[in-house]
Write a protein that holds these residues in place. Structure first.
Motif, PDB file in Angstrom:
ATOM      1  N   VAL A 157       0.855  -1.185   0.000  1.00  0.00           N
ATOM      2  CA  VAL A 157       0.000   0.000   0.000  1.00  0.00           C
ATOM      3  C   VAL A 157       0.892   1.237   0.000  1.00  0.00           C
ATOM      4  CG1 VAL A 157      -1.729   1.336   1.273  1.00  0.00           C
ATOM      5  CG2 VAL A 157      -1.876  -1.159   1.225  1.00  0.00           C
ATOM      6  N   THR A 158       0.608   2.155  -0.916  1.00  0.00           N
ATOM      7  CA  THR A 158       1.291   3.442  -0.965  1.00  0.00           C
ATOM      8  C   THR A 158       0.266   4.521  -0.659  1.00  0.00           C
ATOM      9  OG1 THR A 158       2.743   2.601  -2.699  1.00  0.00           O
ATOM     10  CG2 THR A 158       2.690   4.990  -2.395  1.00  0.00           C
ATOM     11  N   VAL A 159       0.622   5.426   0.254  1.00  0.00           N
ATOM     12  CA  VAL A 159      -0.266   6.527   0.626  1.00  0.00           C
ATOM     13  C   VAL A 159       0.464   7.843   0.406  1.00  0.00           C
ATOM     14  CG1 VAL A 159      -1.583   7.615   2.484  1.00  0.00           C
ATOM     15  CG2 VAL A 159      -1.489   5.126   2.335  1.00  0.00           C
ATOM     16  N   ASP A 160      -0.197   8.775  -0.268  1.00  0.00           N
ATOM     17  CA  ASP A 160       0.280  10.140  -0.462  1.00  0.00           C
ATOM     18  C   ASP A 160      -0.593  11.069   0.353  1.00  0.00           C
ATOM     19  OD1 ASP A 160       2.048   9.274  -2.557  1.00  0.00           O
ATOM     20  OD2 ASP A 160       0.380   9.382  -3.976  1.00  0.00           O
ATOM     21  N   VAL A 161       0.024  12.115   0.911  1.00  0.00           N
ATOM     22  CA  VAL A 161      -0.720  13.044   1.756  1.00  0.00           C
ATOM     23  C   VAL A 161      -0.281  14.474   1.498  1.00  0.00           C
ATOM     24  CG1 VAL A 161      -1.023  13.784   4.160  1.00  0.00           C
ATOM     25  CG2 VAL A 161      -1.129  11.370   3.606  1.00  0.00           C
ATOM     26  N   ASN A 162      -1.231  15.374   1.461  1.00  0.00           N
ATOM     27  CA  ASN A 162      -0.988  16.804   1.512  1.00  0.00           C
ATOM     28  C   ASN A 162      -1.704  17.344   2.741  1.00  0.00           C
ATOM     29  OD1 ASN A 162       0.562  16.989  -0.816  1.00  0.00           O
ATOM     30  ND2 ASN A 162      -1.203  17.366  -2.131  1.00  0.00           N
ATOM     31  N   LEU A 163      -1.038  18.257   3.431  1.00  0.00           N
ATOM     32  CA  LEU A 163      -1.631  18.887   4.604  1.00  0.00           C
ATOM     33  C   LEU A 163      -2.031  20.312   4.267  1.00  0.00           C
ATOM     34  CD1 LEU A 163       0.901  17.771   7.388  1.00  0.00           C
ATOM     35  CD2 LEU A 163      -1.225  16.643   6.684  1.00  0.00           C
ATOM     36  N   GLY A 164      -3.135  20.761   4.837  1.00  0.00           N
ATOM     37  CA  GLY A 164      -3.565  22.146   4.693  1.00  0.00           C
ATOM     38  C   GLY A 164      -2.804  23.030   5.668  1.00  0.00           C
ATOM     39  N   ALA A 165      -3.082  24.322   5.604  1.00  0.00           N
ATOM     40  CA  ALA A 165      -2.436  25.282   6.498  1.00  0.00           C
ATOM     41  C   ALA A 165      -2.715  24.971   7.965  1.00  0.00           C
ATOM     42  CB  ALA A 165      -2.906  26.697   6.157  1.00  0.00           C
ATOM     43  N   ASP A 166      -3.819  24.279   8.238  1.00  0.00           N
ATOM     44  CA  ASP A 166      -4.181  23.920   9.610  1.00  0.00           C
ATOM     45  C   ASP A 166      -3.476  22.655  10.103  1.00  0.00           C
ATOM     46  OD1 ASP A 166      -5.508  22.036   8.088  1.00  0.00           O
ATOM     47  OD2 ASP A 166      -7.485  22.427   8.946  1.00  0.00           O
ATOM     48  N   GLY A 167      -2.626  22.052   9.250  1.00  0.00           N
ATOM     49  CA  GLY A 167      -1.889  20.861   9.640  1.00  0.00           C
ATOM     50  C   GLY A 167      -2.672  19.571   9.523  1.00  0.00           C
ATOM     51  N   ARG A 168      -3.849  19.635   8.925  1.00  0.00           N
ATOM     52  CA  ARG A 168      -4.688  18.447   8.757  1.00  0.00           C
ATOM     53  C   ARG A 168      -4.622  17.955   7.309  1.00  0.00           C
ATOM     54  NH1 ARG A 168      -8.015  17.411  12.897  1.00  0.00           N
ATOM     55  NH2 ARG A 168      -8.045  18.937  14.575  1.00  0.00           N
TER      56      ARG A 168
END
Length: 145
Positions: free
Chosen positions: A41-52
């Motif tokens: 499993v590969t997971v990509d993530v982007n966080l918003g300015a709020d850190g979520r």
């Protein structure tokens, strides 16, 4: 195939992942692989300015249990902090080892039939492990680390 382990709910989740492609430019990414069955499993993530988590991408090449677990992660990953994802990963690990309560993550109870199948636990943990690590990497990228 064991009907108790591979029940309709698990098989339905295995084919219904709401996130079925990777992000083009992730802030954080992680790939996890089960040495027992080869699930990956590969997971990509982007966080918003709020850190979520504001965006997530996934590539799942796993058994039905790994796919079902990935679907449960995907359905509720947006809006989570890196700390929340790490806590979910740790709680899932403890629960599967029968050393903790059912994690506070919607739907994980459907995986209860797998508790006695220790060889399947690594595959179930993959998405949560990858998401926690990807979120940590995204947080570090945002901090310039």
């Amino acid at each position: 195939m064991n009907d108790t382990l591979y029940n309709d709910a698990i098989l339905r989740l295995a084919t219904d992942n709401p996130i079925d492609e990777r992000l083009a430019e992730p802030q954080g990414t992680s790939e996890r692989r089960s040495p027992i069955c080869g699930s990956r499993v590969t997971v990509d993530v982007n966080l918003g300015a709020d850190g979520r988590v504001s965006e997530a991408g996934m590539l799942v090449r796993a058994c039905a249990l790994g796919q079902a677990s990935s679907s449960l992660l995907a359905a509720h990953v947006l809006g989570r902090t890196p700390a929340e994802l790490a806590a979910a990963r740790d709680a899932l690990t403890a629960w599967l080892a029968q050393e903790g309560e059912l994690p506070d993550w919607p739907g994980l109870d459907v995986l209860s039939p797998a508790l006695d199948y220790h060889a399947r636990h690594a595959s179930i943990r993959l998405a949560f492990e990858a998401a926690a690590e990807a979120a940590e990497r995204a947080r570090d990228t945002a901090k310039g680390i």
